[in-house]
Design an enzyme around this catalytic site. Structure first.
Site, PDB file in Angstrom:
ATOM      1  N   GLU A   1       0.815  -1.227   0.000  1.00 30.45           N
ATOM      2  CA  GLU A   1       0.000   0.000   0.000  1.00 30.45           C
ATOM      3  C   GLU A   1       0.845   1.272   0.000  1.00 30.45           C
ATOM      4  OE1 GLU A   1      -3.006  -0.048   3.047  1.00 30.45           O
ATOM      5  OE2 GLU A   1      -4.219  -1.493   1.958  1.00 30.45           O
TER       6      GLU A   1
ATOM      7  N   GLU B   1      -4.905  -8.621   1.329  1.00 34.71           N
ATOM      8  CA  GLU B   1      -5.706  -8.203   2.487  1.00 34.71           C
ATOM      9  C   GLU B   1      -7.175  -8.246   2.090  1.00 34.71           C
ATOM     10  OE1 GLU B   1      -4.745  -4.455   4.400  1.00 34.71           O
ATOM     11  OE2 GLU B   1      -2.590  -4.815   4.176  1.00 34.71           O
TER      12      GLU B   1
END
Length: 828
Positions: A443, A518
């Site tokens: 991320e 995720e």
């Protein structure tokens, strides 16, 4: 070029832990390899991040340690007096000892550490140790597996190095700084003022420290790399061995590779003879070893061989290095997902941070195993080390227990520092059979959806493939999948299905495998069914406003064979990131289990569809005094085909279970017994009941195991449970319990899983309070104690008591075992 089909017909490997039996160590103790644990007998004190006078004046002398070699002053000076400092054993996390404050860092759990708190953000460690005169001529190094963070190290006043990252294994050559036949001092300054991650990270020397001794002709640190190819029922190992000759002249030697089975019986041996290597030079040597009908490493049978690498010169073994080897193949297919040993396996995993109730990040090895076993209970077969390299012992436990690992790099970038960190972590971890996929980053919002991200990802992968080409690489990406890192990563890492159209991405990038790095879990507090956000607790609910949670996420991935699997966020609750809440909440509530490992209800949903055993779970409990006659939503998690719900012997009907689903009833509450009965093919297979209990009357203690090693390292995890007079667990009981312990052990931490608790989890002895009282309030009827052994055999007695309740006594037995070799503890 990125291959259209990432196929890894390989491997594994390592625990590059030079672990020797007593006989092996004794046979060449004066010349061969020794690996000594340095965890015991350290001295610790807090320094100061901004005031040098309060930081023991270190670095303020006329000649500093930067100006003149060997001029370490203050704490770094060998003659510094530390007798008034607190004695600690490693691993140690001083952040978990600190109080909470609503003004402290939200992301790090509101602990009073960081740039706002200079008086508690620097810690100093010192240890004295001896090196025998007979070690003169050997190579000696000190190895730190993890210090959080910005660790500066001195030995005998000599500055030996600095490691900014809290997650890197650092090895320093101290050969020429030592007093042979005398006393030596290592000093470490740890500065946790600046956060490295955005979650609780702890502070201190929170992983093991080792003293490594070798002959000057030896296998390099983490110097073996084993890969495997399978043909039919046979395997061929390719063994790469990096040998260092640190003599000042050339050496002629033999490299002997011996493969041992799980019973330490030799399977085969092969030699590379008459190898010549110039002085002060290193080289990597390749050997091929064929193994007939090997036992493969798998999730069901995580079989480990050992490869013993001997360096022999003049007929004598001068070095012996052991590598754990798991023979297996892994493959990521863009259309069919993940394959282990040629068989399709859906990776059903969770993300994991590295802190636990009571101990913070200073997790003993046995507690690592406890955490992995807890996840395996629900059928979890994969762990993502979010968002940093883990401690080596966690990977060792995954190797032994059969758990797949997505091993993640901490920092993305293309400069020497980034490459050095990534290379060190990959070289350390690449022999673990559990590691099936590397992640180069997570991320990175500034780059992940633009061309810079695509370029950086490509450059990092090309560099990393030179270190290990046997596995694929991924990046965990939360958006802009088709414009940045998602264009160049080998295996696409999807963070949350709400961030884009996975089906469309797969269509546009048909060469690319995919995995859910995720996915949203059902967020909430264990045992809480009504929101109490003002006090930091939440009823279980979907995390995202788009109504995405555990069930919808799993159904999405289960329905798509091209997706290799997913990792839910998260397995365990963790400190910090209490989103979407703020103070007084101090822990995250994303976990499938809480910070102690006590299961939340959603645990049983996943156990139903990930596991292989019949499951029946009723949510919520049945203690609702004052709610008589009101409807309560009852949720059933089960893998039975049909479920019948019965209240006080009256059937409320039978319902059919949807695959990967759950069932619900609206039930008018009345005290008593609620029973759920499961049927398969019309026959009863599994049932569970919840009862309205009485008031808490008894304290119960339950250990994860009753026999421990008397090695000063082993731990037992104790569950504290409040029961009523009929010995039924009271799921609404919150009462303080006091603990006393006698015998060869000590309590090192307590917890209860309450995400808003500000009570101490550690009780530190002081001059005014040399015997602190250990206590903890239960949360919804449960608490946890972690007990660590000493090096003495005997019986540990733990007593738990609470006012107005029957106390409980638990006995643990500690038995003498083979101790890991350690450095001598010097006390002044």
């Amino acid at each position: 070029m990125i291959k259209k089909n990432i196929s890894l017909a390989l491997i594994l490997f390592l625990g590059v832990m030079s672990v020797f039996s007593q006989n092996e160590k004794t046979s060449f103790s004066t010349q061969g390899r020794e690996r000594l644990l340095m965890d015991f007998g350290w001295r610790f004190a807090l320094g100061h991040a901004t005031d040098y006078t309060k930081d023991f004046t270190t670095g303020t002398s006329y000649f500093t340690y930067f100006a003149k070699t060997g001029y370490g002053d203050g704490v770094a000076a060998a003659q510094f007096k530390d007798s008034t400092w607190r004695e600690v054993d490693l691993p140690h996390d001083w952040a978990v000892e600190l109080p909470f404050s609503g003004d402290a860092s939200h992301s790090h759990g509101y602990k009073t550490i960081g740039y706002k708190y200079p008086e508690t953000s620097v810690g100093w460690y010192r240890k004295k140790f001896t090196v025998p005169a007979s070690d003169m001529g050997r190579k000696i190094s000190i190895q730190f597996d993890g210090v959080h963070r910005n660790a500066t190290v001195w030995v005998n006043g000599f500055y030996v190095g600095n490691e900014p990252s809290g997650y890197a294994t650092s090895v320093y050559d101290i050969t020429d700084y030592l007093n042979y036949g005398g006393e030596n001092t290592v000093a470490v300054r740890v500065d946790a003022s600046i956060e490295e991650g955005w979650y609780y990270e702890g502070a201190g020397i929170y992983r093991h420290v080792w003293l490594n001794k070798t002959d000057r002709l030896h296998v390099a640190q983490f110097g073996t790399f084993v890969t495997t190819e399978l043909t039919g029922n046979n395997a061929e190992l390719t063994v790469r061995t990096k040998v260092q000759n640190q003599h000042d002249k050339s050496s002629v030697f033999t490299i002997e590779q011996s493969l041992l089975d799980a019973n330490n019986q030799q399977v085969l041996s092969k030699k590379l003879e008459n190898v010549s290597l110039n002085g002060n030079v290193d080289n990597t040597y390749f050997q091929k070893i064929k193994v007939e009908k090997p036992t493969l490493w798998s999730l069901e049978n995580p079989y480990l061989y050992k490869l013993k690498t001997n360096i022999i010169t003049d007929g004598k073994i001068v070095d012996s290095y052991t590598t754990n080897v798991g023979i297996r193949t892994v493959r990521f297919d863009p259309n069919q997902g993940f394959f282990l040993n040629g068989k399709s396996v859906k990776i059903v995993g969770t993300n994991m941070h590295q802190d636990h109730a009571g101990v913070g990040t200073a997790i003993p090895d046995a507690l690592q195993e406890f955490r992995i076993k807890k996840l395996k209970e629900m059928g979890n077969n994969g762990i993502r080390t979010s968002h940093n390299p883990s401690t080596p012992e966690m990977l060792d436990a995954c190797d032994r227990l059969g758990m797949l690992v997505l091993d993640e790099n901490r920092l993305m970038g293309i400069n020497q520092e980034h490459f050095d960190l990534m290379e060190r972590f990959m070289v350390r971890d690449r022999n673990h059979p559990s590691v099936v996929l590397w992640s180069v980053g997570n991320e990175e919002w500034a780059i992940e959806s633009n061309e810079k991200g695509a370029r950086i990802t490509k450059t990092m992968q090309e560099f990393a493939q030179k270190i290990d080409s046997s596995r694929a690489f991924t990046v965990a990406i939360s958006g802009g999948w088709e414009n940045g890192s998602g264009k160049t990563t080998q295996v696409m890492g999807y963070n949350y299905i709400v961030q884009g159209n996975i089906d469309e991405h797969h269509k546009n990038f048909p060469w690319q495998s995919g995995i859910g790095t995720e996915e949203s879990n059902t967020i909430g507090t264990r045992g809480v069914y009504v929101d109490d956000k003002a006090n930091g607790r939440m009823a279980a609910s979907n995390r995202m406003p788009e109504n995405v949670g555990t069930e919808s996420g799993w159904k999405f991935y289960a329905a798509r064979p091209f997706l290799s699997g997913l990792f839910f966020w998260t397995g365990f609750d963790y400190r910090g990131e209490a989103n979407p809440l703020l103070w007084p909440a101090v822990n995250s509530q994303f976990g499938i289990v809480d910070l102690c490992g006590f299961p939340k209800d959603i645990f049983y949903y996943l156990k139903s569809w990930w596991g292989k055993q019949p499951v029946m779970h009723i949510m919520p409990h049945w203690n609702w005094k004052g709610c008589e006659g009101k409807n309560i939503k009852v949720t059933i998690y089960s893998n039975a085909e049909e479920v019948e719900l019965v209240l006080n012997k009256k059937s409320l009907g039978k319902k059919t279970m949807e695959k990967n689903g759950h069932l619900e009833w609206e039930v008018a509450y009345q005290p008593g017994t609620l029973v759920a009965k499961g049927f398969v093919n019309g026959k009863p297979t599994v049932s569970e009941q919840v009862e309205t209990t009485g008031a808490p009357a008894k304290v119960a203690l339950l250990a994860d195991r009753s026999q421990l090693n008397a090695d000063g390292e082993d731990v037992a995890v104790i569950t504290v449970q409040l029961n009523d007079l009929k010995n039924r667990w009271v799921p609404t009981a919150n009462k303080e319990v006091v603990f006393t312990l006698s015998g060869p052990g000590k309590i090192i931490g307590v917890g209860n899983g309450d995400p808003a608790s500000h009570a101490p989890e550690q009780f530190v002895a002081t001059a005014s309070n040399p015997t602190p009282q250990w206590k903890r309030e239960t949360f919804n009827g449960l608490a946890q104690i972690i007990v660590k052994t000493t090096k003495q055999a005997g019986e540990i007695t733990l007593i738990a008591s609470s006012e107005g309740m029957t106390s409980s006594t638990l006995k643990l037995t500690t038995t003498t075992s083979v101790l890991r070799p350690t450095t001598e503890i010097i006390k002044k």
